[in-house]
Structures are given as C-alpha cells and as structure tokens.
Design an enzyme around this catalytic site. Structure first.
Site, PDB file in Angstrom:
ATOM      1  N   HIS A 157       0.857  -1.193   0.000  1.00 51.42           N
ATOM      2  CA  HIS A 157       0.000   0.000   0.000  1.00 51.42           C
ATOM      3  C   HIS A 157       0.886   1.234   0.000  1.00 51.42           C
ATOM      4  CE1 HIS A 157       1.178  -0.609   4.172  1.00 51.42           C
ATOM      5  NE2 HIS A 157       0.937   0.680   4.369  1.00 51.42           N
ATOM      6  N   ASP A 174       0.936   5.293   1.822  1.00 51.24           N
ATOM      7  CA  ASP A 174       0.388   5.857   3.053  1.00 51.24           C
ATOM      8  C   ASP A 174      -0.516   7.067   2.851  1.00 51.24           C
ATOM      9  OD1 ASP A 174       1.480   3.959   4.689  1.00 51.24           O
ATOM     10  OD2 ASP A 174       3.257   5.128   5.225  1.00 51.24           O
ATOM     11  N   HIS A 227       4.752   0.003  -0.148  1.00 50.85           N
ATOM     12  CA  HIS A 227       5.495  -0.844   0.779  1.00 50.85           C
ATOM     13  C   HIS A 227       4.555  -1.818   1.482  1.00 50.85           C
ATOM     14  CE1 HIS A 227       4.080   2.696   2.988  1.00 50.85           C
ATOM     15  NE2 HIS A 227       3.975   1.897   4.044  1.00 50.85           N
ATOM     16  N   ARG A 280       6.952  -9.431  16.314  1.00 49.44           N
ATOM     17  CA  ARG A 280       7.686  -8.313  15.702  1.00 49.44           C
ATOM     18  C   ARG A 280       7.086  -7.014  16.218  1.00 49.44           C
ATOM     19  NH1 ARG A 280       6.795  -4.836  11.243  1.00 49.44           N
ATOM     20  NH2 ARG A 280       8.449  -4.695   9.653  1.00 49.44           N
TER      21      ARG A 280
END
Length: 604
Positions: A476, A478, A548, A558
């Site tokens: 996508h 931002d 990204h 994570r």
C-alpha cells in the site's frame, strides 16, 4: 423499421413517466428527496452521526451517543477526537460492545459465517453464509437501481458543451453503466476501508462448498464448487474438489445435472456484458477506462481442512479503480535529502539511491539495546489486541495477532502507576527523536508534525503458518490509493492524503519473517527488502513513489513504533497535543524527563 427510433423513445418516455408517478406519491417532489452532491458525500462519510452524538449528549442519552460516535468512527477511523470520545464512553459506562447503526447486514452475516467456519461450526457457517448471499444479491439489486439517478459529467462541465442527442444519451448511460459495474466493489467494501475485500462474492461459494462437504451434503457442495468456478475456472484446488464431490455422488446422482447457481451465473453474465460495453464505449468516445480485476485472488485461504483440498484464506484488501479518478498531483515542494542526523550515535546505512527509490533512508542505532528492552516491557503492559485497527485483532491477515498502543495511553498508564513512568515517557521521547531526525535528514524547511503515532506488535499465530503465501501487511501507500493495474496512486479520500512522511522504528529481531519491503507501483516488483532489528529505522515520503508492505511473520513477535507525519498543522495528531500537555504537567510536578536526552548532541 416503421417509425424509426420512435418505438424505442416511446418506451423510454413511458418508463420515465412510470418512475415519476412512483416517486412523487411515495417520496414527494424531486426537490425533497434528491440531495445535493455535498449532502450525499456527508452521508456517505456518516457526518450526521457526529452531530447526533453531540445531540444525544445534550439529552444525557449516553448509550445512544456512544453508538452514534461508534457508527461515525467506523467510517472515519483516523478521527482522533471521536476515538477519544469512544474511550471515554467505555470508561464511564463500562459498555464494551457498541452498535454500528449503518452496518451492512450482508457483511455482518459473511463475517459471522467465516467465524463459524473457523470454529468448525459448519451448519451455523452455512446458515450465515447463505443469508449473506441472499443479502448480497438484494443489495446488488438496490445498488443497480440507485445508479439510475442523476449523474455528473466531469469532463463536460463547461458552458459551450452542446452534445447532440445520441452523445448526451451515451454520456449519461456510460456514467450509469460504470456505476452499476462498480456495484461489485461497492458491496465488497467495508465502511472506512480503502479497498474492497478481495474476491468477496466468490469466497462465499468457496467457504460453502467445503462446509457443505463437511456436513455430508455433497450435492450442495458440488453446486457451490461449480458456482465458484464460474469466477475462477482455472482454480486447481476447487477443480479438484469438484471432481472429488462428483466421485462421492457416483451411482446416486448424475453430476452433470448439478449446475452452478442461477443468480451467480446471471450476475457474472451481466458483469461481463457491462465490461464489454464500457470498454467499447471508452475506445469509441474517448473515455479513460481501465477494467479492474474484481475477483482477484492474491492470497489463497489456508486452513487445516485439506480434505479434499485446502481452501484460500480470508482475503486481503484488493485494488480499486473507477472511471472518475484523478491522477495523483506532483509534490508541491522540492524533494531533498542528506541533511544532518543530529545525534552522534545514529548511524547512516542507506539513502534513496541505495534503496532503489525516492525519498528513502535507512538508519541504525536510533535507540539502544537497553531502550529497546525497556520499550518492549512498557509495550507488554499497555498494548491491547486490535488497538489502532478498530478492535480487529487480525486486520491485515488472519494468521497474525496485532496489538498496539498510543503515546497518550502510555503516559496515562505511567501517571497512574500501571507501568513505570520513565518507561512510558521513553515512548514519547523516542518518537520525538525520530521526528527531529526525519525533518532534518529530508531538509524540510517547515515544521514536521505528528499525524499518528502507534506502538504495534504483530505475533505469528501457531498452527496457521504452514504454506502461507500472504503478507503481514499488504502492499500500500500511506497517503494515496494504490492502483497497481493502472500503475498509479490516487491521492483522494478515503486515503490519508495529509500524510507527508512515514517512519518505522524497530524494537527487536527475534522473530522469523517480517521483512519490510518496498515495491514498484505494480505492488509485485520488490525494489528493497529490510530486516528489522533493534534501533533500526526506515523513513520515507508517504506517497505513491513508495509502495510498501510487510512479509509474513511466521514465528515470534515483531514490534515497532510506527510514525506518520504531516506538514499541515491542521492535521496534527490530537492525542499528541494531549500528550504534550501531560508531559508539561509532569514537568511541573518535578517528575522530570526520562533518562534519554532527546536534545540533539551535534546539531549542525
């Protein structure tokens, strides 16, 4: 024929008369029920519920106010003030479950069906999914009818436009047809979401074919498998399933007599004809039109039910295109980079050229190992599952659990003594350090403001990692709507168009997978891959130049601090302003800052 076009236009006139006769007695004069475009847009964004919330507060009807706020928030998830209002309602009333008054019933039924399916409650799953299908086709009929209302011709809004009879009819009908064709996307898009649920309608039949198999109804299983194959005739798994069901029915029912469902066949036939007409008209009349792939299958659902075959996973968001989108404008500022990093311990790793892109930088040692450990400890004490994702614990993939927390929440927990105050303040301080570094490195000549700050951890769910081929976070951009098929990114709502720069500060490396990736606008060609570790920060401009995503986290947890920035003070993060006030209050009480010095050591 006799009369030329007169029989056709006679039919059109009679239809118009019929519509007018129906509308006026039931709805009143046209001026009373045909709203202006601005009003329609406000209703689409659920703006009236924001006013309703305030009205209910004045009447001291807190439960109704909470539900109105929740309904507004579902379509405006970035609205920090409403988010805070909802937290206040939950705190004061203890009401954890809120009602979305505009929930789309066919989507609610679909979600319920998937939940039952995941719990192996197949009869309940069938009941919900069949109800979802009935609702879907009913909504599709309504959507088709609503498209026959007034249209605007954006390409022809000038005074000297004088279309002839057939040009005017063609212009209007193209708008109506594009609207009708897009009902597939409209019915698959949740409120407040940028993109539709990928492969939404076919997935109903995919879930149903296996659910019917599990309850022993092989006729219905084959019927649903054949219905799914209308959309994806080359799907090897479902082809194999269909063959398996035919084998089970051998000697009892002739499989050739079991046909795909009529409603699916009719919708697909109509959809293909619409597509043909749109493309022919676009070529002949000069429209810019790209046919979207409405039935994308980027990630197949993977569950443990591999007899007779595995079934594709709940989909990620798919691409969205339409006839009327405008291309993303060029940046209004000169793009620079290479400014000072401000802090002597921060290590430069790669610039844009080395990362094969534009406005990108990779840094190490932004925070220390001890600060990573301390931040992880405070995260464990304040994070809630689904925080920042409207309560959805698995917003991007069903194979991971997401937990998060904001700066203000951390400071409040610290002030209340629920986590160490020094640790809570560390979250505030490192995000400010990151903001200073980004502003300086990209040589911005105006202040960079926080737009949203979120500490987020994603955890791989055990038993769901075999043969995964989805992403932890789909590709996508931002601040714009990524359109891979058109190789464009459309800077328009509902994208967060005010975001200018983004940064991700990583806290750990003890997990498997989870690499951050940049791609081309096709959302497929990877241009750079970054392995997270403590103190590493990737920062980049937020537009279509930097699509990204995150590869699947297949083991462990994570954690990162996600930061979005804006150059427009109107879009400053409200929680950040409140957090600044909390910090000022703490300083007045002589509680002092954390041990971390956020002032630059060697600012040039």
């Amino acid at each position: 024929g006799a009369g030329g076009d007169l029989p056709f236009f006679g039919s059109v006139l009679r239809r118009a008369q019929c519509v007018r006769r129906c509308e006026e007695p039931l709805l009143g004069a046209v001026s009373r029920h045909r709203a202006a475009e601005e009003v329609r847009a406000d209703f689409q964004r659920r703006v009236p519920y924001s006013y309703l919330q305030r009205a209910y507060i004045q009447l001291n009807k807190l439960e109704e106010a909470a539900n109105a706020a929740h309904t507004f928030f579902m379509a405006n998830p970035e609205h920090m003030e409403i988010q805070q209002d909802l937290e206040n309602y939950k705190t004061t009333s203890g009401k954890a479950t809120l009602i979305d008054w505009e929930a789309r019933q066919h989507m609610e039924d679909y979600s319920a069906g998937v939940r039952h399916y995941d719990k192996e409650e197949y009869e309940l799953a069938i009941e919900s999914l069949e109800r979802a299908l009935r609702g879907y086709y009913s909504e599709d009929e309504d959507c088709q009818i609503m498209c026959e209302g007034p249209q605007r011709f954006e390409e022809h809004e000038y005074l000297d436009y004088k279309a002839g009879l057939y040009e005017a009819i063609a212009d209007h009908y193209m708008q109506v047809l594009a609207c009708k064709h897009d009902c597939v996307r409209e019915l698959a898009t949740r409120s407040g979401r940028i993109s539709p649920i990928e492969n939404f309608l076919p997935l109903h039949y995919d879930y149903l074919q296996f659910a019917y198999y599990r309850v022993g109804d092989y006729v219905k299983a084959l019927e649903c498998a054949k219905s799914y194959l209308l959309f994806h005739p080359d799907d090897e798994d479902v082809l194999e399933n269909a063959g398996y069901y035919e084998g089970l029915l051998e000697g009892t029912v002739d499989p050739a007599t079991i046909k795909p469902r009529k409603e699916a066949k009719a919708l697909l036939r109509r959809h293909k004809l619409e597509s043909h007409l749109l493309q022919v008209a676009a070529a002949g009349l000069g429209y810019a039109y790209t046919e979207p792939n409405y039935w994308n299958r980027y990630g197949a659902r993977q569950d443990e039910h591999s007899v007779p075959s595995s079934i594709s996973s709940e989909p990620e968001d798919g691409p969205r295109l339409s006839l009327t989108k405008k291309p993303m404008p060029k940046p209004g500022r000169e793009l620079k980079e290479g400014g000072p990093l401000l802090y002597s311990d921060v290590k430069f790793v790669y610039n844009s050229q080395q990362l094969n892109g534009t406005q990108r930088v990779l840094l190490d040692n932004v925070i220390s190992e001890e600060q990573c450990r301390e931040l992880h400890r405070v995260a464990s004490g304040i994070m809630l599952a689904g925080d920042g994702y409207r309560g959805k614990t698995s917003p991007h993939t069903p194979n991971e659990r997401f937990e998060g927390a904001t700066v203000l929440k951390a400071l409040k927990y610290g002030y209340e003594g629920r986590v160490p105050l020094k640790s809570a303040r560390l979250f505030y301080d490192i995000s400010e350090k990151a903001r200073r570094i980004v502003q300086s490195y990209f040589l911005l000549n105006s202040t960079l403001y926080f737009s949203y700050t979120h500490l987020v951890c994603r955890t791989a769910l055990s038993g769901q990692q075999e043969r995964r081929n989805d992403l932890s976070h789909p590709i996508h951009a931002d601040n714009c709507l990524l359109d891979p098929e058109a190789n464009e990114c459309w800077k328009e709502p509902p994208a967060y168009t005010f975001r200018d720069y983004s940064a991700l500060l990583y806290m750990n490396a003890d997990f498997e997978g989870g690499e951050f990736i940049f791609t081309e606008m096709d959302a497929k060609t990877v241009t750079a891959s970054i392995k997270p570790k403590c103190g590493r920060m990737i920062s980049f401009s937020s537009g279509g130049e930097n699509p990204h995503g995150v590869k699947a986290v297949t083991k462990g947890q994570r954690c990162a601090v996600a930061l979005w920035f804006t150059l427009d003070p109107l879009y400053r993060e409200l929680e950040r302003i409140q957090a600044d006030e909390v910090i000022a209050m703490l300083d007045q009480e002589h509680l002092g800052p954390s041990e971390m010095n956020i002032n630059p050591k060697d600012e040039l």
